[in-house]
Design an enzyme around this catalytic site. Structure first.
Site, PDB file in Angstrom:
ATOM      1  N   HIS B 374       0.793  -1.228   0.000  1.00 52.73           N
ATOM      2  CA  HIS B 374       0.000   0.000   0.000  1.00 52.73           C
ATOM      3  C   HIS B 374       0.822   1.272   0.000  1.00 52.73           C
ATOM      4  O   HIS B 374       0.257   2.369  -0.023  1.00 52.73           O
ATOM      5  CB  HIS B 374      -0.915   0.046   1.239  1.00 52.73           C
ATOM      6  CG  HIS B 374      -2.168  -0.745   1.074  1.00 52.73           C
ATOM      7  ND1 HIS B 374      -3.291  -0.239   0.461  1.00 52.73           N
ATOM      8  CD2 HIS B 374      -2.487  -2.004   1.426  1.00 52.73           C
ATOM      9  CE1 HIS B 374      -4.240  -1.155   0.459  1.00 52.73           C
ATOM     10  NE2 HIS B 374      -3.775  -2.234   1.033  1.00 52.73           N
ATOM     11  N   LYS B 565      -8.728  14.369   3.818  1.00 49.34           N
ATOM     12  CA  LYS B 565      -7.927  13.125   3.904  1.00 49.34           C
ATOM     13  C   LYS B 565      -6.980  13.320   5.081  1.00 49.34           C
ATOM     14  O   LYS B 565      -6.937  14.403   5.665  1.00 49.34           O
ATOM     15  CB  LYS B 565      -7.140  12.884   2.626  1.00 49.34           C
ATOM     16  CG  LYS B 565      -6.311  14.089   2.146  1.00 49.34           C
ATOM     17  CD  LYS B 565      -5.651  13.856   0.815  1.00 49.34           C
ATOM     18  CE  LYS B 565      -6.609  13.951  -0.341  1.00 49.34           C
ATOM     19  NZ  LYS B 565      -7.021  12.701  -0.889  1.00 49.34           N
ATOM     20  N   ARG B 566      -6.234  12.292   5.433  1.00 48.71           N
ATOM     21  CA  ARG B 566      -5.264  12.484   6.510  1.00 48.71           C
ATOM     22  C   ARG B 566      -4.339  13.655   6.159  1.00 48.71           C
ATOM     23  O   ARG B 566      -4.060  13.913   4.997  1.00 48.71           O
ATOM     24  CB  ARG B 566      -4.428  11.225   6.716  1.00 48.71           C
ATOM     25  CG  ARG B 566      -5.162  10.141   7.493  1.00 48.71           C
ATOM     26  CD  ARG B 566      -4.285   8.913   7.688  1.00 48.71           C
ATOM     27  NE  ARG B 566      -3.821   8.402   6.414  1.00 48.71           N
ATOM     28  CZ  ARG B 566      -2.557   8.275   6.066  1.00 48.71           C
ATOM     29  NH1 ARG B 566      -1.615   8.624   6.902  1.00 48.71           N
ATOM     30  NH2 ARG B 566      -2.231   7.787   4.884  1.00 48.71           N
ATOM     31  N   LYS B 571       0.727  14.574   0.926  1.00 49.88           N
ATOM     32  CA  LYS B 571      -0.586  14.843   0.338  1.00 49.88           C
ATOM     33  C   LYS B 571      -0.752  16.322  -0.012  1.00 49.88           C
ATOM     34  O   LYS B 571      -1.708  16.709  -0.669  1.00 49.88           O
ATOM     35  CB  LYS B 571      -1.691  14.389   1.290  1.00 49.88           C
ATOM     36  CG  LYS B 571      -1.706  12.859   1.489  1.00 49.88           C
ATOM     37  CD  LYS B 571      -2.744  12.440   2.506  1.00 49.88           C
ATOM     38  CE  LYS B 571      -2.735  10.944   2.796  1.00 49.88           C
ATOM     39  NZ  LYS B 571      -3.259  10.120   1.698  1.00 49.88           N
ATOM     40  N   LYS B 677     -14.621   8.092  -4.723  1.00 49.38           N
ATOM     41  CA  LYS B 677     -15.901   8.431  -4.086  1.00 49.38           C
ATOM     42  C   LYS B 677     -16.422   9.756  -4.621  1.00 49.38           C
ATOM     43  O   LYS B 677     -17.627   9.915  -4.876  1.00 49.38           O
ATOM     44  CB  LYS B 677     -15.720   8.525  -2.565  1.00 49.38           C
ATOM     45  CG  LYS B 677     -15.335   7.214  -1.912  1.00 49.38           C
ATOM     46  CD  LYS B 677     -14.716   7.417  -0.519  1.00 49.38           C
ATOM     47  CE  LYS B 677     -13.941   6.175  -0.114  1.00 49.38           C
ATOM     48  NZ  LYS B 677     -13.008   6.424   0.997  1.00 49.38           N
TER      49      LYS B 677
END
Lengths: 115, 830
Positions: B374, B565-566, B571, B677
Site C-alpha cells: 500500500h 484526507k489524513r 498529500k 468516491k
C-alpha cells in the site's frame, strides 16, 4: 498440589488433580516428580486428563522430570485435553514425549515395549 | 426527464430468496421486544441511544439468521475461502448500511415513524467503528461489502481495538486529540465467542533439544500466554443473501487473576497483570507509519496473525483430514505488511504443530498467502529489530533466518557472486541494529503481490522491489482499488441514487458499469437540471453543517472545493493553502476578484506526534480566520476546516463537493480511493499524475478532470539530479515570492509572530522534499481554469454527470472480481 499416584503393572500412573498446571504449582509438581523418579520409578505415565490448562512453567517441569530420568526408563503422557495438546505441539514436546490418548493405551504400549 | 425503471435489482425491498424482509409491524414488534428484553426498558422510555440499540438488535436478528444460513451454504459447498487479514477495518456506522443492504431501510423508517421516532435521529446515535486511519482501513471495509454482495466466501480478520482512531477537536486552531472509546455504550453488532478463543504464546526462548528419534528439536519454552477472544461482526451484502463475518480479536489475560498473587494479598498487582495483557488490543496506532521498535505494535500484529491462522486451520480441519487440500481451500490476503508475520507463523504451525516437512510447508505457505503493498514511503515500510523479535517471537526469528538462508541460496545460484544483490534481497538488514525487513518477508512468502493502482504497481516493480520483480516477474500485478457504491453512492447520496435509478434502473447498484447508460443524459436538459438540484440540496446540507461546527456562513452557490484526507506533507495540503493565499493576495493587493465564489473545505486528522501535519491544521484555520473576516474579500473566498474527519462526515461532504483535491507529489500516493468516491458523486478532480488519478483520467476523459504538475519520471529526475532549487522559483516568480513572504510575515498570525516561519524554512531552506514550488505555478493555473469552467454551469454539470457515468471501473466489486479470479481463485456460493 494434589497428585494422585498408583501402580499399573510396572508403570506408575501419576495424575495431577489440578485444573491448571501453571507457575503456581509447577515447582511443587517438579519436586514431587523428582522424588518419584529418585525412589526408583522408571516407567511413569503422566495422566494429564484433569489438566485444563498448562503454561510454560508446567511444561518446563515435565521436561525437567524427563531430563532427571537421564535416559533410563520411560516417561510418557496421556489424556491431553485440546488446549494442552495444542501447547505440547506448539513447543514440539510431542516429539520428545510419547503421547497416548488414554492411560490404558499408554500402559499397554509400555508393556508391549517391555515384552 | 425520463423516469423509466428499466430493471429491478434482485435484492432489497422484496427480501431475499430465503428470507422475507421484515414488515413494518414485525419491525415494531422486534424493536419493542428488544427494548424490553435486551435493554430492560419500555420503548417509550428509551433514550435515542437505547432506541438505536433496540433497532440494531432487531436488525441483528435478521443478520444472524442469514449468517447461519450462509455458513450452512458454505459448509455444503466446501468452497475455497478467502481470509482478509488487516490491522485496520474502517467500518464507520453500520445501522444504515445493514438496513439498506437487507432492504429494510423503508420498513424500519415507517415502523419508527408510527412510533413517533425519526430514524435519522436513531442513526445518529450510533458510535462509529473507527478502527482505521485512512484509505487502507476503508478499503478493507469496502472489500468486505463487495465480497458479501457478490456471494463470495470471504472473512475479515482484525483487532477489536477498545479505542479507535482518536477524536479530533480544534482548539484555538490546533488539533486536540481525545480518546475514542467507541464501545463504551456496548456494541450491538458484535457476537463474542469465548469458546473459540485462541491461545497466543509470546516471549520465551528456543531450547535446542533432541526428539525421540535423535533429531534436532527446537522447543519454544518459557513463553507467556495471551488469549485472543473473537468478536464476530456480521457483514451483509446488498440483497441480504450472503452474510459473511468480520472476526475481530480482543486480547485477554490467560486467567482472570493470578490467584497466587491475589492470595498473597496483592490484589492490585494481580489486576495489573491482567491489564497488561489486555493492553494489547487497547488502542489503534494513530499513524500509518509506526516508529520502529514499538513492542506493543509487534504484539498487536502477532495477536492478529496467530489468532487468524489458528482459526483458519481450525475451520479447514473440521472438514479435511490432512493438509493436501489446504492451498486449494484457503486463500489468505495480507493487507499491507502489517500481517506479514503470517509467513513465519504459518510455517511454524505447519512444521511444529502439524509435523509437515519444511519443503511441503513452504510450498503451502506460498500458495496460500498473497500480499498487497500500500505504500512506497520508506517510513511506512516495517522493519523489526532482531533483538525485539528474538525477545518476543524467538521461534519465528529462527524460522525467518531459515527462510532467508534458503532464499538467498536460490538467489546466489541464479546470480553467483552478486553480493550486492544478496544484501538488497535479504530478509535481514545488516547494520548497527540488525532488522527484519517485513516487506521482503511478505514478498518471498506470497505467491502473488499486488499494487493498488497501475502507476503504484509499476513503482513497486521498479523502485520498491526491482530485484524481486526480476526474479519473479509473474508474481506482481495491479489490482486498482475500488470503493463500494452501496455506501458511497446509494446510502451517502440518496438523491443522486434515486435520480440514477429513476433514469436507468437500479442495476448499477451491483454492476456499476451500468452507469455508462447515463452518458446520453448530458444532452437531456431535464436531467441536467435535476442533477444540479440534487447537488444544490447536498450543498445546502453541508453549508448548514459548516455553520453548525465552525460558525462560518457559506453560500451553496459557491464552488465547493474539497480537500479531505489524513494530513500529511506528501498529500500537500500546504500546496492548496499556498494557492489560496495567492488568490487572496491577488484580490486584496491586485484587485483581481475570482470569477466565482469559492469555499475551500478541509478536513483530516494529523498523527498526534507529527509536528508539521499539526502545524498545517493550524495554518488552515489561521488562514481561514483572516480571509473569512476580511471585508475586502466580500465573501468570495471562504476557508473552513471541519473537525473530526471520519466516515460519517465524509458521507456528508462527498455528495456536496464540486471539486476534489488529490494533489500528492507524483509517485507518493499509492491509489487515493477518496477520488473515486468524489467522482462517483459528480465532483471533478483536481489532481496530480499520481496514484489512481491517472486511471480515473483514462476513464472519465481528460476534458473532465484537471490534472497538472510534474509526472513521476520528472520528479525522479529532479530529485536524482538535485535540480530542484526552491529559491529559484522564489526569486523568479513574484507571485510565489509574495505568498511565501506572507507566511514569513505575521499576516496570518498577528498574535503569534513567527508562527508560520517554519514554512519558509522547510520549503526554501530545507530542500522541500515534496516539491511544492515545482508544482505551484501549474497548480495556480489549473485552479484558475477550474473557476472559469465553473462559470459555465451547464458545461460543468455535463462534466460532473460524465464523472458519475464513467466511474464503474472504480467499484470495489470490480476489484474483488479481479482478486477472486487472478489471485484467490474463489467463486461465489449463491
Amino acid at each position: 498440589m494434589q497428585l494422585d499416584q498408583r501402580k499399573a503393572g510396572d508403570a506408575l500412573i501419576v495424575t495431577p488433580l489440578e485444573d491448571r498446571l501453571d507457575a503456581r504449582v509447577a515447582t511443587d509438581f517438579k519436586e514431587r516428580m523428582i522424588e518419584l523418579i529418585a525412589s526408583g520409578n522408571t516407567i511413569i505415565v503422566l495422566d494429564l486428563s484433569k489438566v485444563e490448562f498448562i503454561d510454560s512453567s508446567g511444561l518446563g517441569a515435565i521436561v525437567s522430570s524427563l531430563k532427571r530420568m537421564g535416559g533410563r526408563g520411560e516417561l510418557v503422557v496421556c489424556g491431553l485435553r485440546e488446549t494442552t495438546m495444542t501447547l505440547f505441539k506448539l513447543t514440539r514436546m510431542d516429539r520428545v514425549f510419547q503421547v497416548f490418548d488414554s492411560e490404558q493405551q499408554a500402559v499397554s504400549a509400555l508393556s508391549g515395549n517391555k515384552g | 426527464m425520463s423516469t423509466r425503471r428499466l430493471e429491478q435489482n434482485p435484492g432489497p425491498e422484496s427480501g431475499t430468496r430465503r428470507h422475507a424482509a421484515l414488515t413494518v409491524s414485525a419491525f415494531q414488534d422486534a424493536i419493542r421486544h428488544h427494548a424490553r428484553y435486551s435493554l430492560g426498558n419500555k420503548w417509550e422510555r428509551c433514550s435515542s441511544r437505547e432506541l438505536f440499540m433496540a433497532v440494531a438488535f432487531a436488525v441483528r436478528d435478521a443478520l444472524i439468521d442469514r449468517m447461519l444460513d450462509t455458513e450452512d451454504r458454505y459448509q455444503q459447498a466446501d468452497p475455497k475461502r478467502l481470509h482478509y487479514l488487516s490491522m485496520e477495518f474502517l467500518l464507520g456506522q453500520s445501522l444504515r448500511n445493514n438496513l439498506s443492504n437487507l432492504g429494510m431501510l423503508e420498513p424500519c423508517r415507517q415502523a419508527l415513524r408510527t412510533m413517533g421516532v425519526d430514524l435519522d435521529d436513531v442513526l445518529e446515535s450510533e458510535s462509529e467503528a473507527a478502527l482505521g486511519n485512512g484509505g487502507l482501513g476503508r478499503l478493507a471495509a469496502c472489500f468486505l461489502d463487495s465480497l458479501a454482495t457478490m456471494g463470495m466466501p470471504g472473512y475479515g480478520y482484525g483487532i477489536n481495538y477498545e479505542y479507535g482512531l482518536f477524536k479530533q477537536a480544534i482548539d484555538s486552531g490546533y488539533q486536540r486529540e481525545k480518546p475514542d472509546n467507541w464501545m463504551a455504550h456496548g456494541n450491538p453488532w458484535q457476537i463474542e465467542r469465548p469458546d473459540e478463543a485462541c491461545i497466543v504464546p509470546v516471549y520465551g526462548r528456543v531450547e535446542h533439544g533432541i526428539d525421540r528419534a535423535g533429531g534436532y528439536n527446537p522447543m519454544w519454552m518459557d513463553w507467556k500466554i495471551i488469549i485472543g477472544v473473537p468478536h464476530d461482526m456480521p457483514i451483509v451484502g446488498y440483497g441480504g443473501n450472503t452474510v459473511n463475518v468480520l472476526r475481530l480479536y480482543s486480547a485477554r489475560s490467560s486467567e482472570e487473576f493470578d490467584m497466587q498473587i491475589f492470595n498473597e494479598g496483592d490484589y492490585l498487582k494481580a489486576v495489573e497483570q491482567q491489564i497488561a495483557s489486555e493492553t494489547i488490543s487497547k488502542v489503534l496506532y494513530p499513524a500509518d507509519s509506526i516508529e520502529a521498535g514499538r513492542e506493543l505494535r509487534l504484539l498487536q500484529e502477532y495477536l492478529l496473525v496467530a489468532c487468524a491462522l489458528r482459526d483458519i486451520v481450525r475451520r479447514y480441519s473440521k472438514s479435511h483430514e490432512d493438509f493436501d487440500q489446504f492451498p486449494a481451500k484457503v486463500a489468505i490476503q495480507l493487507n499491507d505488511t502489517h500481517p506479514a508475520l503470517a509467513v513465519a507463523e504459518l510455517m511454524r504451525m505447519l512444521i511444529d504443530e502439524y509435523a509437515q516437512p519444511w519443503e511441503i510447508a513452504w510450498e503451502m505457505t506460498q500458495a496460500t498467502l498473497s500480499y498487497t503493498n500500500h505504500t512506497l514511503m520508506p517510513e511506512a515500510l516495517e522493519k523489526w529489530p532482531i533483538s525485539l523479535l528474538e525477545a518476543v517471537l524467538p521461534r519465528h526469528l529462527q524460522i525467518i533466518y531459515e527462510i532467508n538462508r534458503r532464499f538467498l541460496a536460490q538467489v546466489a545460484s541464479m546470480w553467483p557472486r552478486d553480493h550486492e544483490r544478496l544484501r538488497r534481497m535479504s530478509l535481514i538488514e545488516e547494520g548497527e541494529q540488525k532488522q527484519v525487513r517485513m516487506v521482503n518477508l511478505a514478498l518471498v512468502g506470497s505467491h502473488a503481490v499486488n499494487g493498488v493502482s497501475t502507476l503504484h504497481t509499476q513503482l513497486v516493480r521498479t523502485s520498491l522491489a526491482p530485484d524481486f520483480a526480476q526474479l519473479w516477474p509473474d508474481k506482481f500485478s495491479t489490482k486498482t482499488n475500488g470503493v463500494t457504491p452501496r455506501r458511497w453512492l446509494l446510502q451517502a447520496n440518496p438523491l443522486l441514487a434515486d435520480l440514477i435509478t429513476n433514469t436507468i434502473g437500479d442495476g448499477w447498484i451491483t454492476d456499476l458499469g451500468k452507469l455508462r447508460a447515463l452518458e446520453p443524459y448530458t444532452q437531456d436538459a431535464d436531467f441536467r437540471q435535476a442533477f444540479m438540484a440534487m447537488k444544490r440540496v447536498n450543498k445546502v446540507r453541508l453549508a448548514r453543517l459548516i455553520y453548525d461546527v465552525s460558525r462560518v456562513v457559506v453560500s451553496p452557490d459557491a464552488l465547493f472545493d474539497v480537500h479531505v484526507k489524513r494530513i500529511h506533507e506528501y498529500k500537500r495540503q500546504l500546496l492548496n493553502v499556498m494557492q489560496i493565499v495567492h488568490q487572496y493576495l491577488c484580490m486584496i493587493q491586485d484587485g483581481q476578484e475570482p470569477p466565482v465564489p469559492r469555499v475551500y473545505i478541509f478536513a483530516g486528522k494529523a498523527a498526534p506526534g507529527y509536528w508539521t501535519a499539526k502545524q498545517i491544521i493550524k495554518l488552515v484555520t489561521s488562514v481561514g480566520q483572516v480571509i473569512n473576516n476580511d471585508p475586502r474579500v466580500k465573501g468570495l473566498i471562504k476557508v473552513v476546516f471541519l473537525p473530526d474527519y471520519r466516515v460519517s462526515l465524509a458521507e456528508q461532504i462527498v455528495p456536496a463537493a464540486d471539486v476534489n483535491q488529490q494533489i500528492s507529489m507524483a509517485g507518493t500516493e499509492a491509489s487515493g480511493t477518496g477520488s473515486m468516491k468524489f467522482a462517483m458523486n459528480g465532483a471533478i478532480i483536481v489532481g496530480t499524475y499520481d496514484g489512481a488519478n491517472v486511471e480515473i483520467m483514462q476513464e472519465v476523459g481528460e476534458e473532465n478532470i484537471f490534472l497538472f504538475g510534474l509526472q513521476v519520471e520528472a520528479v525522479r529526475q529532479m530529485r536524482e539530479r538535485g535540480s530542484y532549487h526552491p529559491r529559484d522559483y522564489y526569486h523568479r516568480n513574484p507571485h510565489i515570492r509574495r505568498l511565501m513572504d506572507a507566511f514569513g510575515s505575521n499576516l496570518f498570525c498577528p498574535n503569534q509572530p513567527g508562527l508560520f516561519r517554519w514554512i519558509n524554512e522547510q520549503v526554501l531552506d530545507h530542500g522541500d522534499p515534496y516539491l511544492h514550488l515545482a508544482d505551484l505555478e501549474s497548480y495556480i493555473d489549473t485552479q484558475g481554469r477550474v473557476a472559469q469552467t465553473f462559470q459555465d454551469r451547464e458545461g460543468w454539470v455535463c462534466k460532473a454527470i460524465l464523472n458519475v457515468a464513467r466511474t464503474g471501473q472504480f467499484s470495489s466489486d470490480r476489484a474483488i472480481a479481479e482478486y477472486a479470479k487472478e489471485i484467490w481463485n474463489i467463486q461465489p456460493v449463491l
